[in-house]
Design an enzyme around this catalytic site. Structure first.
Site, short mmCIF file in Angstrom:
data_model
loop_
_atom_site.label_atom_id
_atom_site.label_comp_id
_atom_site.label_asym_id
_atom_site.label_seq_id
_atom_site.Cartn_x
_atom_site.Cartn_y
_atom_site.Cartn_z
N LYS A 132 -5.72 -18.92 -9.62
CA LYS A 132 -5.67 -19.12 -11.11
C LYS A 132 -5.23 -20.67 -11.44
CE LYS A 132 -6.83 -15.03 -12.69
NZ LYS A 132 -6.35 -14.24 -11.53
N HIS A 135 -2.69 -23.58 -16.79
CA HIS A 135 -3.14 -23.70 -18.07
C HIS A 135 -2.01 -24.32 -18.70
CE1 HIS A 135 -1.64 -19.83 -19.37
NE2 HIS A 135 -2.19 -19.57 -18.10
N HIS A 138 1.62 -22.98 -18.31
CA HIS A 138 2.36 -23.16 -17.36
C HIS A 138 3.41 -24.59 -17.63
CE1 HIS A 138 -0.50 -20.63 -15.13
NE2 HIS A 138 0.21 -20.12 -14.69
N1 ARG Z 1 3.81 -15.62 -11.48
C1 ARG Z 1 4.38 -14.89 -12.76
C2 ARG Z 1 3.28 -15.25 -14.08
O1 ARG Z 1 2.47 -16.06 -13.86
C3 ARG Z 1 5.53 -15.71 -12.89
C4 ARG Z 1 6.65 -15.53 -11.94
C5 ARG Z 1 7.97 -15.74 -12.56
N2 ARG Z 1 9.08 -15.45 -11.50
C6 ARG Z 1 9.50 -14.10 -11.41
N3 ARG Z 1 10.40 -14.03 -10.28
N4 ARG Z 1 9.07 -13.17 -11.72
O2 ARG Z 1 3.60 -14.65 -15.15
#
Ligand code: ARG
Length: 573
Positions: A132, A135, A138
């Protein structure tokens, strides 16, 4: 100003004790009572005497007057009673012989501290989902996260940046099926994530017509879980292609991670299963309609799902495993997670479960949430529908800056580098100017303005300090001399003296915007000084030398402040 505050509080403590022994709450508390007067012509710090009225059994203006008498010889400045306040004004000696030399001596470390010496902080930020693109959503986790890392490093902590990639789950089965049916290597290599997204979208379109595709995808993911080398190789390649693209954005922002340890790491090493076993052993698991959960109803939260009905682990399980792993591996004093506020419940549940597991260090976990970002202007609609991709936003911004530069400074060296620093910096600055929890609407136009509280304005002011220093060197001006001859000089020094406190405030509140706003204060103070005081052409040699020193100090502080909020600082724009 920290030093001034401390000394003022100590002197106040002594004076109060002289007037009414035993009444002072102590210098540290008094320092916290000191305020910055809203109108700086009143003074630089104000002490609200009404706070002592009860204990001293006296009217606040009387207390202010008696304290002022006792503080008549205060060496760092002047104390003047104004109504219920005792106002302090910093003296010349303090500014010239304490503030300026301390900036010069510390240079780029002015404002740093050893608060975190010997302590480790883990920062989990950016953490995109593989296949992905970045965007606009982020932007927050990426730049707030990195700025917090820089701030902690500046305060002496050892920092470990972890990119907790979303790199495991059934979606990779779909990606594999789609790629095998409709994709080819060359196109993915050439186009990157956009092509992976196209294939993924196609999968969903086709699966509407042919639901059997969903089963196929599940089988492929299952094979991955079982260690099928072909599928794993393909998946690894998706990961590599994605990371290579993320790294382009990180390079533009000056970001590097110590670890790219995604969710797959914990699952593939068996840590996910360990979590399930541990929870069961600790009698925290409950069966709920075929799924395994931790009941959190005693804490007013929905249950934390650990294993789904179909036996697969989920986001929470991996986060529990990750937290334990990080504690074991890095022995952190603090572990910070930066995500949108939409995940606040997720983290509240996570921290609670770890606490219930008996981990004292659950108290050292910090979730730093931020609000949503929207972008107006249909101009920014992209190929992928209505999500605004970060790279498109950056590209557009850099293009606009390039146009302006072509017009205003066509002979500039390193044009591309500078245009990128200013274009990307404009967006970062605009974003980090707002307190993080606020929902913000983004307008490229205002972000890119060279006036007002913008990144280009701050970078341009920094470049101005550089060009003055260059001229001063060419004119052979010696950076010597200490003489105040205009109020703007003192104002600038006072502003610079506040930097260490601002760093501390930003750290304590996990709020980079404190530094962003401060950078604008420095710019304003410097530009007033520049407007009011000739530098290279000042009348006396001493004044010339002093003003060049002041220019260098302002440049140093501005450069450091901007660096702490992920901004680059070109010397020429
Ligand atoms: N990959 C997740 C997202 O895009 C965020 C991860 C954040 N870190 C964690 N340890 N949960 O929503």
């Amino acid at each position: 100003m920290q030093y001034f505050k401390k000394q003022t509080a100590a002197a106040l403590d002594e004076a109060i004790n002289q007037l009414s022994p035993g009444v002072s709450p102590g210098a540290a508390e008094l320092a916290a009572w000191l305020e910055y007067p809203p109108d700086p012509t009143l003074g630089d710090l104000a002490f609200p005497c009404f706070r002592l009225a009860k204990a001293m059994r006296n009217a606040p203006p009387k207390i202010a007057a008696s304290l002022a008498e006792l503080l008549a010889d205060f060496p760092l400045g002047e104390a003047k009673p104004v109504g219920p306040y005792l106002n302090f004004r910093v003296g010349e000696d303090y500014l010239l012989n304490r503030v300026l030399p301390s900036i010069e001596a510390a240079g780029d470390s002015y404002g740093s501290s050893d608060e975190g010496a010997g302590k480790t902080v883990v920062l989990d930020y950016s953490s995109p989902n593989i296949c992905k693109p970045f965007h606009i959503g982020h932007l927050g986790t990426t730049v707030i996260g990195h700025s917090l890392k820089l701030l902690h490093e500046f305060a002496g902590y050892r920092c470990v940046g972890v990119n907790h990639l979303g790199d495991w789950g059934t979606q990779f089965g779909k990606q594999i099926v789609a790629f095998r049916k409709w994709g080819d290597r060359e196109t993915v290599e050439r186009i990157g994530i956009d092509e992976l997204v196209r294939l993924y979208v196609r999968f969903h379109e086709e699966a509407e017509k042919d639901p059997a595709l969903e089963d196929e995808a599940r089988t492929e993911f299952h094979k991955m879980e079982e260690g099928d080398p072909e599928n794993l190789a393909l998946w690894q390649w998706f990961v590599d292609v994605s990371i290579a693209e993320y790294k382009k954005t990180y390079r533009q922002l000056g970001i590097e991670f110590e670890h790219y340890t995604g969710e797959s790491f914990y699952i593939r090493n068996g840590y996910g299963q360990d979590v399930v076993d541990e929870l069961r052993e600790k009698k925290l698991l409950k069966l709920d309609d075929g799924a395994q959960i931790v009941d959190l109803s005693d804490y007013n939260m929905p249950p934390c799902l650990i294993v789904k009905k179909d036996g697969s682990s989920i986001y929470h399980t991996r986060d529990i495993a990750a937290a334990e792993y990080r504690k074991k591996t890095f022995d952190f004093a603090k572990s910070i997670y930066v995500t949108s506020s939409q995940q606040s419940l997720h983290f509240a549940q996570l921290f609670k479960v770890l606490e219930l597991m008996g981990y004292e260090w659950a108290g050292d976990l910090v979730h730093v949430p931020y609000g949503t970002v929207s972008v107006d202007g249909a101009k920014l609609a992209t190929r992928s529908g209505n999500v605004v991709l970060l790279k498109d936003l950056f590209r557009l911004s850099v293009e606009k800056v390039t146009e302006v530069m072509n017009e205003k400074n066509p002979d500039l060296e390193n044009r591309e580098e500078v245009a990128e620093a200013v274009g990307v910096g404009a967006i970062v600055f605009n974003y980090l100017y707002n307190s993080r929890i606020k929902d913000i609407n983004f307008t490229l136009e205002s972000a890119l303005s060279f006036e007002g509280s913008t990144g280009p304005y701050a970078q341009y002011t920094y470049a101005r300090t550089c060009s003055i220093l260059e001229k001063a060197a060419a004119a052979g001006i010696r950076e010597e001399g200490a003489v105040l001859s205009h109020p703007s000089e003192a104002e600038l020094l006072k502003t610079l003296s506040r930097f260490p406190e601002k760093v501390k405030e930003a750290l304590d509140s996990y709020e980079p915007s404190v530094v962003t706003r401060y950078a604008i204060e420095v710019c304003t103070a410097f530009n007033h000084f520049y407007r009011d005081c000739p530098i290279v052409t000042a009348e006396t040699e001493e004044s010339r030398g002093f003003r060049v020193r002041l220019t260098r100090a302002a440049g140093t502080v501005l450069r450091t402040a901007l660096r702490l909020i992920c901004m680059k600082t070109p010397e020429k724009i």
